[in-house]
Design an enzyme around this catalytic site. Structure first.
Site, PDB file in Angstrom:
ATOM      1  N   CYS A 118      -1.666  19.371  10.929  1.00  0.00           N
ATOM      2  CA  CYS A 118      -0.748  20.477  10.635  1.00  0.00           C
ATOM      3  C   CYS A 118       0.114  20.828  11.853  1.00  0.00           C
ATOM      4  CB  CYS A 118      -1.510  21.745  10.240  1.00  0.00           C
ATOM      5  SG  CYS A 118      -2.925  21.485   9.181  1.00  0.00           S
ATOM      6  N   ASP A 119      -0.488  20.843  13.045  1.00  0.00           N
ATOM      7  CA  ASP A 119       0.185  21.431  14.215  1.00  0.00           C
ATOM      8  C   ASP A 119       0.551  20.441  15.309  1.00  0.00           C
ATOM      9  OD1 ASP A 119      -0.048  23.940  13.038  1.00  0.00           O
ATOM     10  OD2 ASP A 119      -2.063  24.218  13.843  1.00  0.00           O
TER      11      ASP A 119
ATOM     12  N   CYS B  58      -6.277  22.025  13.382  1.00  0.00           N
ATOM     13  CA  CYS B  58      -5.712  21.021  12.463  1.00  0.00           C
ATOM     14  C   CYS B  58      -4.599  20.241  13.163  1.00  0.00           C
ATOM     15  CB  CYS B  58      -5.175  21.711  11.210  1.00  0.00           C
ATOM     16  SG  CYS B  58      -4.463  20.562  10.023  1.00  0.00           S
TER      17      CYS B  58
END
Ligand code: NAP
Length: 306
Positions: free
Chosen positions: A136-137, A133
Site C-alpha cells: 500500500c505505502d 503494508c
C-alpha cells in the site's frame, strides 16, 4: 432479526472465499460478513508465487478474482464487524451495530492482525513513515531509505518488494538467523540494495514532527544503541489471531488460535474455523483455501443430513 442462512462466513480472505464457493455451489444459502476489504492478507501481499496454477500474480489481483468467484454461485456479501458469535440450535452472529444474523452453521475465517512494536514513535508516525503494508505505502518511498523489522517470510518478501522501489532497504532482526524459508533468504542475500542488521531490537522511532527520520536500535549482546537513518519503518514481526468474538465459547488455545478437528469443526457443533485463525503449522493461501473447502463440504453434509 435479520435473514436466516445455512452458513454465515465471518471474513473474506482466501479461506472464507473458498468456503463461500463450495457452500453456495452446493446449493446452500451463504452470507459472508467482512469488516474490511475482501481478500484478507492477500491484498497486502505483493506477489503470490506458490498457489498452484498461478506462477506469479499480484496479491490484490488474486484477491479480486477470488472475490468475484466467491459471489458467482449466489453467496451474499455484507460489510460488518462481528463482535460475538453465540451457540444455540441456530447460531447467532452479532454485529457491532447490534444487528443479529442467524444461521445453522458459522465459519470463522477472520485471520490474523499484524503485531505492533509498541515502542515510542510508532503510533504517532503511522501514516508519516510507519506502515504495516509495503504494497500500500511502498511507493511513497521511491529512492529513499526504508527499514523492515523482522526476519520471517512476510518481512523478507516485503523487503524484496521494497528493494525494487527504495534506494536502500535495511532489515533488522533480533537474532543472527532468519525465520523465513531458505529460498526467500537467498533472494534477500543476493539483492544488492538490501542490508541486514542482525542482533538488534528497535527501541524508538525518531521523527522531525513531520516524518520519520530514523530508528534507534539496541544490540542484544552489548546493549549498545545507535540510530539508523531511515525514511520509513515497516514492522513485520508476526501476527495474532482475530478470535475475540468467540472468546466465551472455549474453542481457542492459550494464544487465541481456534482449535479444530479434521473437518475444521470446533468442539462446538456447527461452529467451524478456517485459515490463519486456526491452530496450524502452515499458514498459506493454499492451506487456507483447502480449509474452506473441507469445512463447507462437511457443513453441507451436516445441514442436508446426507
Ligand atoms: P513470523 O514467521 O512469526 O516471523 C516474525 C518475525 O518477527 C521473526 O523473525 C521474529 O523474530 C520477529 N519478531 C517478533 N517479534 C519481534 C519483536 N518484538 N521485535 C523484533 N522482531 C520480532 O511472522 P510472519 O512473517 O508474519 O509470518 C506469519 C505466518 O505466515 C508464518 O507461518 C509464515 O510462514 C506465513 N507466511 C508465508 C508466506 C509465504 O509462504 N509466501 C508469506 C508471508 C507469511 P524471531 O525469528 O527471532 O522470533
Amino acid at each position: 432479526m435479520g435473514k436466516h442462512y445455512d452458513i454465515i462466513i465471518i471474513g473474506s480472505g482466501p479461506a472464507g472465499m473458498s468456503a463461500a464457493i463450495y457452500g453456495s455451489r452446493a446449493g446452500l444459502s451463504v452470507l459472508i460478513v467482512e469488516a474490511g476489504a475482501p481478500g484478507g492478507k492477500l491484498t497486502k501481499t505483493h506477489d503470490i508465487q506458490n498457489y498452484p496454477g498461478i506462477k506469479t500474480m499480484r496479491g490484490y489481483e488474486l484477491a479480486m478474482q477470488m472475490h468475484e468467484h466467491s459471489l458467482n454461485f449466489g453467496a451474499e456479501y455484507i460489510y460488518g464487524n462481528v463482535v460475538e458469535v453465540k451457540d444455540g440450535e441456530n447460531k447467532q452472529v452479532i454485529l457491532e451495530d447490534g444487528t443479529v444474523l442467524e444461521s445453522k452453521v458459522v465459519l470463522i475465517a477472520t485471520g490474523t492482525l499484524e503485531r505492533t512494536l509498541n515502542i515510542p514513535g510508532e503510533e504517532v508516525n503511522m501514516g508519516r513513515g510507519v506502515s504495516f503494508c509495503a504494497v500500500c505505502d511502498g511507493a511513497f518511498f521511491r529512492d529513499k531509505v526504508v527499514t523492515v523489522i523482522g526476519g520471517g517470510n512476510s518481512a523478507l518478501e516485503e523487503a524484496l518488494y521494497l528493494s525494487t522501489i527504495a534506494k536502500k532497504v535495511n532489515i533488522v532482526i533480533r537474532r543472527d538467523v532468519f525465520r523465513a524459508e531458505p529460498l526467500v533468504q537467498k533472494h534477500v542475500l543476493e539483492t544488492n540494495n538490501i542490508r541486514v542488521v542482525k542482533k538488534h531490537i528497535p527501541l524508538e522511532i525518531l521523527d522531525n514532527e513531520l516524518k520519520v527520520t530514523g530508528i534507534k536500535l539496541q544490540n542484544v549482546d552489548t546493549n549498545e544503541t545507535f540510530v539508523l537513518e531511515t525514511d520509513a519503518v515497516f514492522p513485520y514481526i508476526g501476527a495474532d489471531p482475530i478470535s475475540q468474538m468467540v472468546k466465551d465459547l472455549g474453542i481457542t488455545d492459550q494464544d487465541g488460535y481456534i482449535i479444530v478437528d479434521e473437518n475444521k469443526e470446533t468442539c462446538v457443533k456447527g461452529i467451524y474455523a478456517i485459515g490463519d485463525v486456526t491452530q496450524k503449522t502452515l499458514r498459506q493461501v493454499v492451506t487456507a483455501t483447502n480449509d474452506g473447502a473441507i469445512a463447507a463440504q462437511h457443513a453441507f453434509h451436516v445441514i442436508r443430513g446426507i
